[in-house]
Design a protein around this motif. Structure first.
Motif, PDB file in Angstrom:
ATOM      1  N   SER A  86       0.815  -1.234  -0.033  1.00  0.00           N
ATOM      2  CA  SER A  86       0.060   0.021   0.163  1.00  0.00           C
ATOM      3  C   SER A  86       1.017   1.442   0.007  1.00  0.00           C
ATOM      4  O   SER A  86       0.286   2.217  -0.304  1.00  0.00           O
ATOM      5  CB  SER A  86      -0.976  -0.158   0.938  1.00  0.00           C
ATOM      6  OG  SER A  86      -1.632  -1.220   1.047  1.00  0.00           O
ATOM      7  N   THR A 102      -2.017  -4.036  -6.465  1.00  0.00           N
ATOM      8  CA  THR A 102      -3.047  -3.938  -6.004  1.00  0.00           C
ATOM      9  C   THR A 102      -3.758  -5.615  -5.976  1.00  0.00           C
ATOM     10  O   THR A 102      -3.779  -5.981  -5.138  1.00  0.00           O
ATOM     11  CB  THR A 102      -4.154  -3.407  -7.150  1.00  0.00           C
ATOM     12  OG1 THR A 102      -4.038  -2.739  -7.016  1.00  0.00           O
ATOM     13  CG2 THR A 102      -5.746  -3.557  -6.389  1.00  0.00           C
ATOM     14  N   VAL A 105      -1.509  -6.939  -3.090  1.00  0.00           N
ATOM     15  CA  VAL A 105      -2.468  -6.829  -1.517  1.00  0.00           C
ATOM     16  C   VAL A 105      -3.818  -7.542  -1.568  1.00  0.00           C
ATOM     17  O   VAL A 105      -4.073  -8.414  -0.524  1.00  0.00           O
ATOM     18  CB  VAL A 105      -2.970  -5.001  -1.484  1.00  0.00           C
ATOM     19  CG1 VAL A 105      -4.148  -4.847  -0.946  1.00  0.00           C
ATOM     20  CG2 VAL A 105      -1.606  -4.250  -2.034  1.00  0.00           C
TER      21      VAL A 105
END
Length: 260
Positions: A86, A102, A105
């Motif tokens: 992040s 992304t 994550v």
């Protein structure tokens, strides 16, 4: 080895009947114990089996605890990676890098969800195993108490009879030396083949002891003469006359009184 002293047929018959009385007394003592030694052994096996089961269940709980710790560590690692990715997203140069981070994550979020799912499953397993452990402990407590009781019963009987049994076995061996080997072997063979272990029996009301088969009068006279060893043609048992049997019972009762 010394040869056995020559004895008369009557002396052999008396020795055989005495031997029977001694061995029957040993049988009585063992019958008093009955199935207790087997019961004790079975209960000991049960208790050992339950203890082993408890050990395995507790080992299994420890393994599950380790698995939960491992999954919690994985969650912490995934959270740290999510935080790292992040932070990196703030400094990306293009959409491709942003999308790649992304995905990383999202992957770590899925790892956390999967780990949490596994932790829940492990906790359910722990509860189930704890229930089984409680049941097993109750069963073990019950079996252990029963075993203690049965051991107490057995030890009490052994304490009362062990000394007498040993003395009787020694007497049995002593009396066997008074009889020639051929007769001793025949005695043991008959004793092993009959249900109640009676190889030598007295004539009772014209029939061999414990049998309904009448002994012919001529044979009864021969038995009473004590000139030869006679066996019952139906059961194979060695027969003695009632008078001899009564005399030996009185004599052996005195011996048993001293040994008990």
């Amino acid at each position: 080895m010394m040869a056995k002293k020559e004895v008369s047929v009557e002396e052999r018959l008396r020795a055989l009947y005495d031997l029977q009385l001694i061995d029957s007394r040993v049988d009585e003592i063992r019958n008093v114990r009955g199935e207790l030694p087997l019961e004790v052994r079975d209960l000991e096996d049960d208790v050992a089996g339950l203890n082993t089961r408890l050990e395995k269940l507790n080992d299994s709980l420890e393994t599950i605890d380790e698995e939960i710790k491992s999954k919690k560590n994985l969650i912490e690692e995934s959270k740290a990676l999510i935080s790292k990715y992040s932070e990196q997203q703030k400094n990306v140069r293009n959409n491709r890098e942003y999308n790649s981070l992304t995905k990383e994550v999202e992957f770590q979020e899925l790892e956390i969800q999967l780990a949490e799912k596994h932790i829940k499953e492990f906790k359910v397993q722990i509860e189930q195993k704890k229930e089984v452990i409680t049941e097993t402990k109750d069963k073990l407590k019950d079996r252990s108490a029963h075993l203690k009781h049965k051991k107490g019963e057995l030890n009490e009987i052994l304490k009362e009879t062990e000394k007498e049994e040993k003395a009787l076995i020694a007497k049995s061996e002593e009396f066997q030396t008074k009889i020639e080997d051929r007769l001793v072997k025949a005695y043991h063979r008959i004793r092993n083949n009959v249900k109640n272990g009676l190889a030598v029996v007295a004539i009772e009301r014209g029939a061999s002891g414990g049998s309904f088969f009448t002994i012919p009068p001529q044979v009864q006279v021969e038995i009473a003469s004590r000139k030869k060893v006679i066996t019952d043609e139906h059961s194979g048992r060695i027969l003695v006359d009632a008078a001899l049997a009564e005399e030996e019972k009185v004599k052996m009762a005195k011996l048993f009184a001293k040994l008990s």
